[in-house]
Write a protein that holds these residues in place. Sequence first.
Motif, PDB file in Angstrom:
ATOM      1  N   SER A   1     -43.600  63.834  26.479  1.00 47.89           N
ATOM      2  CA  SER A   1     -42.978  62.520  26.289  1.00 47.89           C
ATOM      3  C   SER A   1     -43.938  61.465  26.808  1.00 47.89           C
ATOM      4  CB  SER A   1     -41.673  62.428  27.079  1.00 47.89           C
ATOM      5  OG  SER A   1     -40.748  63.346  26.559  1.00 47.89           O
ATOM      6  N   VAL A   2     -44.128  60.432  26.015  1.00 47.43           N
ATOM      7  CA  VAL A   2     -45.026  59.352  26.424  1.00 47.43           C
ATOM      8  C   VAL A   2     -44.272  58.049  26.345  1.00 47.43           C
ATOM      9  CG1 VAL A   2     -47.154  58.120  25.920  1.00 47.43           C
ATOM     10  CG2 VAL A   2     -47.033  60.564  25.575  1.00 47.43           C
TER      11      VAL A   2
ATOM     12  N   CYS B   1     -42.281  58.590  20.654  1.00 43.89           N
ATOM     13  CA  CYS B   1     -43.322  57.568  20.643  1.00 43.89           C
ATOM     14  C   CYS B   1     -43.146  56.701  21.888  1.00 43.89           C
ATOM     15  CB  CYS B   1     -43.191  56.739  19.359  1.00 43.89           C
ATOM     16  SG  CYS B   1     -44.553  55.598  19.089  1.00 43.89           S
ATOM     17  N   CYS B   2     -43.988  55.698  22.040  1.00 48.96           N
ATOM     18  CA  CYS B   2     -43.885  54.828  23.201  1.00 48.96           C
ATOM     19  C   CYS B   2     -42.538  54.095  23.229  1.00 48.96           C
ATOM     20  CB  CYS B   2     -45.030  53.829  23.210  1.00 48.96           C
ATOM     21  SG  CYS B   2     -45.134  52.816  21.736  1.00 48.96           S
ATOM     22  N   CYS B   3     -42.138  53.695  24.382  1.00 50.49           N
ATOM     23  CA  CYS B   3     -40.881  52.952  24.590  1.00 50.49           C
ATOM     24  C   CYS B   3     -39.644  53.749  24.179  1.00 50.49           C
ATOM     25  CB  CYS B   3     -40.908  51.622  23.843  1.00 50.49           C
ATOM     26  SG  CYS B   3     -42.292  50.569  24.296  1.00 50.49           S
TER      27      CYS B   3
ATOM     28  N   VAL C   1     -49.081  60.667  17.494  1.00 50.88           N
ATOM     29  CA  VAL C   1     -47.703  60.362  17.087  1.00 50.88           C
ATOM     30  C   VAL C   1     -47.455  60.845  15.663  1.00 50.88           C
ATOM     31  CG1 VAL C   1     -46.054  58.510  16.562  1.00 50.88           C
ATOM     32  CG2 VAL C   1     -47.414  58.412  18.660  1.00 50.88           C
TER      33      VAL C   1
ATOM     34  N   GLY D   1     -41.862  55.677  15.291  1.00 47.42           N
ATOM     35  CA  GLY D   1     -43.248  55.402  15.661  1.00 47.42           C
ATOM     36  C   GLY D   1     -44.193  55.563  14.483  1.00 47.42           C
TER      37      GLY D   1
ATOM     38  N   LEU E   1     -46.226  65.373  20.862  1.00 47.66           N
ATOM     39  CA  LEU E   1     -45.370  64.406  21.528  1.00 47.66           C
ATOM     40  C   LEU E   1     -43.927  64.628  21.095  1.00 47.66           C
ATOM     41  CD1 LEU E   1     -47.567  61.209  20.995  1.00 47.66           C
ATOM     42  CD2 LEU E   1     -47.581  62.756  22.948  1.00 47.66           C
TER      43      LEU E   1
ATOM     44  N   TYR F   1     -53.981  57.923  20.004  1.00 47.15           N
ATOM     45  CA  TYR F   1     -52.548  57.964  20.284  1.00 47.15           C
ATOM     46  C   TYR F   1     -51.737  57.881  18.994  1.00 47.15           C
ATOM     47  CZ  TYR F   1     -47.919  56.915  21.978  1.00 47.15           C
ATOM     48  OH  TYR F   1     -46.566  56.956  22.188  1.00 47.15           O
TER      49      TYR F   1
END
Length: 162
Positions: free
Chosen positions: A161-162, A11-13, A143, A20, A8, A139
């Motif tokens: 990218s997530v 991280c998210c957002c 990360v 993350g 990745l 997940y």
Amino acid sequence: MGLSIPMLDQCCCGCSLKTGTTIIGWFSFVRDLIILVTLIAVEFAFKDSKSIATASPDTDKGFEAIVIILAILYLLLTIVSLLLLFGTYKERHGYMSPWIILSTIGIVIEIICIITDTASVGFSKTDLQSLISVGLTIYFLLVVYSYYREIKGGSGVTGYSV
């Protein structure tokens, strides 16, 4: 051709991998510490309740042994979570390895439990909750492992990218 683990980029957002991993480390630490404190409280409550008549002394010893084993396990997991945080803050990938290894083992064990539970009694609400937990843990592992590889200096795999 070998199996490659997806890496990745964030991280998210839109958080960085470091952020993350820090959040995951603190989440793991707090969760493990709460479970450890709960197990210790259960052990003390159990010792206090021994004066009350119980069903069987063998059952008491078995329950107490399970609680002690779980408390030791969660003490180790709490330490491993601290190592993850230390490795993240100091950017030392070696300290992150125990968390990565134990999370991978935990995922495998959880998947085996879901399969055996589904095979014996059918798919249940608990199995669905376990599948969601496994998905989140995978997940989190991606990360942390992506940040581990970033620190180590060799991503070697195209990032996502997530």
